[in-house]
Write a protein that holds these residues in place. Structure first.
Motif, short mmCIF file in Angstrom:
data_model
loop_
_atom_site.label_atom_id
_atom_site.label_comp_id
_atom_site.label_asym_id
_atom_site.label_seq_id
_atom_site.Cartn_x
_atom_site.Cartn_y
_atom_site.Cartn_z
N MET A 1 40.97 27.24 40.85
CA MET A 1 40.45 28.36 41.11
C MET A 1 40.92 29.48 40.02
N PRO A 2 41.79 29.79 39.00
CA PRO A 2 41.24 30.71 38.25
C PRO A 2 40.37 30.18 37.50
N ASP A 3 39.96 28.90 36.64
CA ASP A 3 39.30 28.65 35.61
C ASP A 3 37.09 28.69 36.56
N LEU A 4 37.52 28.72 37.77
CA LEU A 4 36.12 28.81 38.89
C LEU A 4 36.06 30.12 38.46
N LEU A 5 36.56 31.01 38.96
CA LEU A 5 36.98 32.57 38.96
C LEU A 5 36.30 33.03 37.45
N ALA A 6 36.47 32.28 37.23
CA ALA A 6 36.72 33.34 34.97
C ALA A 6 35.01 32.82 34.78
N THR A 7 34.61 31.70 35.34
CA THR A 7 33.45 31.87 35.01
C THR A 7 32.15 32.47 35.28
N LEU A 8 32.15 33.71 36.92
CA LEU A 8 31.43 34.99 37.15
C LEU A 8 31.78 36.46 36.61
N THR A 9 31.19 36.46 36.02
CA THR A 9 30.83 37.83 35.27
C THR A 9 30.79 39.50 36.52
N HIS A 10 31.90 39.98 35.74
CA HIS A 10 32.49 41.10 36.63
C HIS A 10 31.06 42.74 36.42
N ASP A 11 30.23 41.91 35.76
CA ASP A 11 28.67 42.40 35.50
C ASP A 11 27.94 42.19 37.20
N GLU A 12 27.70 41.10 37.36
CA GLU A 12 27.35 40.80 38.52
C GLU A 12 28.03 40.69 39.70
N PHE A 13 29.45 40.65 40.32
CA PHE A 13 29.99 40.28 40.81
C PHE A 13 31.44 41.53 40.84
N THR A 14 31.87 41.68 42.07
CA THR A 14 32.81 42.50 42.05
C THR A 14 34.08 41.52 43.31
N ILE A 15 34.97 41.17 42.44
CA ILE A 15 35.81 39.65 42.99
C ILE A 15 37.40 39.81 43.42
N LYS A 16 37.70 40.15 44.50
CA LYS A 16 38.84 40.04 45.20
C LYS A 16 39.19 39.04 45.93
N VAL A 17 41.06 38.85 44.98
CA VAL A 17 41.81 37.82 46.17
C VAL A 17 42.64 38.42 47.08
N ILE A 18 42.50 37.53 48.05
CA ILE A 18 43.36 38.39 49.29
C ILE A 18 44.91 37.66 50.02
N PHE A 19 45.51 37.59 49.79
CA PHE A 19 46.30 36.73 50.22
C PHE A 19 47.37 37.18 51.37
N LEU A 20 47.10 36.65 52.70
CA LEU A 20 47.91 36.35 53.71
C LEU A 20 49.15 35.78 53.71
N ASP A 21 50.00 36.28 53.91
CA ASP A 21 51.54 36.07 53.90
C ASP A 21 51.79 36.35 55.41
N ALA A 22 53.12 35.38 55.44
CA ALA A 22 54.25 36.23 56.34
C ALA A 22 55.81 35.56 56.62
N SER A 23 56.68 35.60 57.01
CA SER A 23 57.89 34.84 56.45
C SER A 23 58.43 33.44 57.61
N ASP A 24 58.53 32.72 56.67
CA ASP A 24 58.77 31.37 57.61
C ASP A 24 58.84 31.34 59.08
N GLU A 25 59.97 32.26 59.34
CA GLU A 25 60.62 32.76 60.73
C GLU A 25 59.31 32.68 61.85
N CYS A 26 58.54 33.34 61.39
CA CYS A 26 57.65 33.86 61.89
C CYS A 26 55.98 32.65 61.76
#
Length: 285
Positions: free
Chosen positions: A73-98
């Motif tokens: 994934m890091p290398d794939l996103l690195a192929t995208l230029t910031h002139d062309e894309f606004t890129i944001k990775v959102i990671f949803l997490d929760a506790s193990d108990e939840c």
């Protein structure tokens, strides 16, 4: 093709943390959503996006089902230029108990084919490369769906009012309330052109009816105050994660007062560069 940068959001995280709900919200906001896109197809998909101006806002759901390929994934996103894309990775997490509680309550199977506790531990290990890429990490352990929507809205910068789709409609109370509306305004207190013989057969879209209604002080005051109220409310609804807003304005028959006031409100909202459409349900009845 537009020169505006495309928005690419990677929606990822732990199974059971709310990725499906997040993707649904993105879809409601007009994003082109793909869940579990095989990373082997990522470059082909991006090339497709580049040549399709209709896919300017993209949300990709990526999860543990990609296994070891998540390391790419890091290398794939690195192929995208910031002139062309606004890129944001959102990671949803929760506790193990939840997560354990949610899987137990829903009876859903974890995508990692192990006992639940071991599956969660394995998933955390597999997801670590993409976790390091995250621009934002949202812990959903104690969040209700509305609270998750609010957090995502703030991350998406959806405080821009132009992101909301607004429908303004008129109706007649004698034909019943509209079924799906967020705001209903009764304008039967305004002077009624129906009782003016030369206006009775006209509608609120006719200039003579509009001039008659606006000749009264209460009509002018109401139009101004209600427009200000709606302008105030729109950012509040967006903050709550709402992407569509339906405003219904009703009078007795749905031909004169409500038609004109709905038309006037839609006209005002469009002057503010909002996306507002109008519909007159009972104007032909």
């Amino acid at each position: 093709m537009s020169n505006e940068k495309r928005r690419l959001f990677i929606i990822t995280g732990m199974s059971g943390a709310g990725k499906s709900q997040a993707l649904k919200m993105f879809g409601d906001l007009g994003f082109y959503c793909v869940d579990n896109l095989p990373l082997a197809l990522f470059k082909d998909f991006i090339n497709y996006v580049r040549h399709n101006d209709a896919t300017r806002d993209i949300a990709l759901g990526i999860d543990v089902r990609e296994g070891d390929r998540l390391k790419e994934m890091p290398d794939l996103l690195a192929t995208l230029t910031h002139d062309e894309f606004t890129i944001k990775v959102i990671f949803l997490d929760a506790s193990d108990e939840c997560l354990i509680r949610r899987f137990s309550e829903t009876k859903h199977k974890h995508p990692v084919h192990k006992k639940l506790v071991a599956a969660i531990a394995h998933e955390r290990q597999v997801m670590s490369p993409i976790l390091k890429l995250a621009n934002d990490i949202i812990d959903t352990s104690g969040l209700k769906l509305g609270e998750l929507k609010e957090k995502l809205s703030s991350l998406l910068s959806l405080k821009r009012m132009g992101d909301m789709q607004i429908s303004v409609m008129s109706f007649g109370f004698k034909y019943g309330l509209p079924k799906e509306c967020d705001i209903v305004m009764d304008v039967r207190f305004l002077p009624n052109p129906f009782y003016v013989p030369e206006l009775k057969e006209k509608t609120g879209l006719d200039r003579e009816v509009q001039e008659y209604i606006m000749s009264f002080k209460q009509s002018r005051e109401f139009a101004e105050k209600f427009a200000d109220l709606i302008k105030y409310l729109i950012p509040q609804y967006i903050k709550e994660g709402k992407s569509y807003l339906t405003i219904a304005m009703g009078c007795t028959g749905g031909k004169h007062r409500s038609v004109f006031m709905a038309h006037k409100l839609a006209e005002y909202l469009n002057k503010l560069k909002l996306s507002a459409s109008e519909f007159h349900r009972d104007i032909e009845v």
